[in-house]
Design an enzyme around this catalytic site. Sequence first.
Site, PDB file in Angstrom:
ATOM      1  N   SER A 102       0.512  -3.614  67.523  1.00  0.00           N
ATOM      2  CA  SER A 102       0.932  -2.796  68.664  1.00  0.00           C
ATOM      3  C   SER A 102       2.292  -2.154  68.432  1.00  0.00           C
ATOM      4  O   SER A 102       2.537  -1.034  68.906  1.00  0.00           O
ATOM      5  CB  SER A 102       0.954  -3.651  69.930  1.00  0.00           C
ATOM      6  N   ASP A 113       5.422  -9.654  71.114  1.00  0.00           N
ATOM      7  CA  ASP A 113       5.802 -10.020  69.763  1.00  0.00           C
ATOM      8  C   ASP A 113       5.669  -8.830  68.824  1.00  0.00           C
ATOM      9  O   ASP A 113       5.142  -7.779  69.181  1.00  0.00           O
ATOM     10  CB  ASP A 113       4.947 -11.188  69.259  1.00  0.00           C
ATOM     11  N   ASP A 115       4.161  -7.848  65.115  1.00  0.00           N
ATOM     12  CA  ASP A 115       3.322  -8.202  63.967  1.00  0.00           C
ATOM     13  C   ASP A 115       3.920  -7.559  62.722  1.00  0.00           C
ATOM     14  O   ASP A 115       4.142  -6.341  62.686  1.00  0.00           O
ATOM     15  CB  ASP A 115       1.892  -7.720  64.184  1.00  0.00           C
ATOM     16  N   ASP A 167       5.309 -12.531  64.141  1.00  0.00           N
ATOM     17  CA  ASP A 167       4.177 -13.066  63.385  1.00  0.00           C
ATOM     18  C   ASP A 167       4.227 -12.437  62.000  1.00  0.00           C
ATOM     19  O   ASP A 167       4.072 -11.222  61.859  1.00  0.00           O
ATOM     20  CB  ASP A 167       2.848 -12.751  64.060  1.00  0.00           C
ATOM     21  N   LYS A 228      -4.592  -1.585  77.823  1.00  0.00           N
ATOM     22  CA  LYS A 228      -4.142  -2.938  77.518  1.00  0.00           C
ATOM     23  C   LYS A 228      -3.667  -3.671  78.769  1.00  0.00           C
ATOM     24  O   LYS A 228      -3.947  -4.862  78.942  1.00  0.00           O
ATOM     25  CB  LYS A 228      -3.029  -2.887  76.466  1.00  0.00           C
ATOM     26  N   TYR A 237      -8.343  -9.972  77.306  1.00  0.00           N
ATOM     27  CA  TYR A 237      -7.519  -9.554  76.168  1.00  0.00           C
ATOM     28  C   TYR A 237      -7.151 -10.795  75.356  1.00  0.00           C
ATOM     29  O   TYR A 237      -6.194 -11.485  75.647  1.00  0.00           O
ATOM     30  CB  TYR A 237      -6.249  -8.857  76.658  1.00  0.00           C
TER      31      TYR A 237
END
Length: 758
Positions: A102, A113, A115, A167, A228, A237
Amino acid sequence: MNTNLLAPQQQPTYEGVAQFGVSQPICVKPPTEKDIKLTRELDECLRAFNIFENEEELQIRLNVLRKVNSLVKSWVRKISEQKKIPVESLDTVGGKLFTCGSYRLGVHTRGGDIDSLCVAPRHVDRSDFFSSFYDMLKEDPNVSDLHAVEDAFVPIIKLRYNGIDLDMLFARLALKEVPDDLQLSNDNLLRNLDEKSIRSLNGCRVADEILRLIPSQKNFVLTLRAVKLWAKNHGIYSNVLGFLGGISWAILVARTCQLYPCAAPAILLEKFFLVFSTWEWPHPVFLKDTDSVQRPNIDNLFHLMPIITPAFPEQNSTFNVTKSTRHVITTAFQEGLQTMLEIVEGKAPFSKLFEEVNFFSRYRHFIALICTTENEEDHLQFSSLVESKIRHLVASFERNPCVNICHINPKQYKPQAPTDIEVTYENPICSLWTVGLDLNKQMKKNIDLTTEIQQFVDMITNATVQNGTYKPTKCVRPVYARRNDLTKWLTKEELLKGRPYALNARKSGNLQSPKVTAAASTSGTETKDIESTSVSDSAISSSSGLESNSTVLLTSSSQPTTPIPESQSMGDLTSVQAAADSTTSLIAEFADENSRSQDGSVASSSITLGHSKTMPNLEATATADRPPATQLPLEHPEQANVGLSSIPTNKQTVKREISPSQLSLETLEQANVSVPTVPFQQIVKCEIPTSALNGFETRKRKSWASPPTVIPSAVLQAARAAAESTAGAGSDGPAAKKKNDVRKLSPSLMATQNGTVA
């Protein structure tokens, strides 16, 4: 261009509009003033939900990424020194941190968070990433909540850096150096890479490809933000729990943008619900034609909502979707379409679309999954493991004929104390998930979920033993509860948060699942409504006198069914595999018990066995046209190869003694018996029905009689012609020798023709 002036048979064309995707766009009309006004209202509504970050928060994220990127570079240099890389190359070995998900798409929300992907040169191994780099992060004072999941499908390190959740994936490229200007879009970078590195790279490559395949990034971002937010507030989700993840929602929105390239975000949101509420699943969703013709994979036939990633290698991003989650998602699409039509007509505001739906108003029966550990560090690892296995419990419940829908709530709760779980330590760290159940009202007997629950507990325990993190203090306990019983663990505010769910929306959906449906008994006893089901948390004896009431049986412990020695190697989940193998038989037995009424008469029922553990998403109708072969016990060999309508009533049989010397093509043609595989000195005795002498074969295979095998007439004619060609020769000379050779080889030839090889 005015399309009204075109002839009816002429295909309209639009100048300046390129084709995106695998098909022509549906509509390329520019937005109207009404569409632009609706878009402004949509943007204001999204900002009211406080999902946008301000400039200061954006700078904090950028600073975190810069610091972590410098950590990656210094770590790669340190590993290069340890592995004797030349000194002149240490400054250029590189190492780089990429963003994906995202954040890369520009739709991250406040508090979300990041990624990321750590890319290293070829002399840096994955083991170095989970050892030396993990230790480097552990020593950093800015890092907290650090834990690694090395045995995951895509290995990952999770951490919090200066209040920002990260992450981190890892990929090792087949390059000597990783420059700062490296781009991952080149497919040649995937050469000579391990499978886990390819999966890790796929996140960045998919995000870049999505942005390349959409007509307007600005319209795409605003529409995806709305979708979303809607999905999260409707509880659909979560990729790990069997719903759609961020990439799947992005692909669906991107496909809508391809079909309506000139539409405003508000209209794109309406068309999104229109397209996918009427989509014929499991028809896959593509953003572009595949780059190569891959070998067909049989596993792809059992995917329920295939959404294909656009970057090579293409894969299904919705592998975890089950029947129940697909039903919940498609029902939400239909409800969203109705709401959007009201908004476009001016009958409702956008806030109605984004209202949070109360999960606990959907169902009356729940399974509470309570996860407990002794400390926070163990809880981070163990709760992630439990969450990743919940979808297997959902699939197991779906195979139970008593469960129509099994819906997992993606939200994780902190239960109130006490949790009624007996532990040997004080102040346990707990997490709670809730699973809503829609039970089958046609099932009159007791509803037993013990087998599914115990298999789930065994799976969790064996997984911890396999990855070396097993501790007796880690336990998970599923507990059955009604809606009113949830107050033991959750507050009243949590139970009442959100608007009540419209029950008629769920009832209007069509969930086709392979269930064992038992009809009402012929004795006239009416089926009891499941709403009056009585609950028992322990197994109830058959002599308890509760036959007239429906009872939910749910007994399990937080420990596996068999104790696990400390020295035992858990390289394979043997006990879990054995438990899964027994699932089908247990379902069949349960269906047989519930197909009988109280007076012992058998109820009329339509029984379909549960699907295989290796194909959890297989529809029952997939093999409905393949009836099983009729197999009879060996104690009735005279009925082995005869149809039920042609079995002789007088049971007259003919006892024939056939020796190897008497075997000839004429005998084989008359009786069509198989050639014995025993030594030629023995005499084969077989009983053949009189009506089956012509055209059928009797064979014995273990304790079952095999279906008949008939020798083709063309093979018999060819063999007879070969025998006649040698009949005119005398007993002496080469011709006689050739005849004897044919006779010697004929038993092996005939055995091969009958499907048996000596």
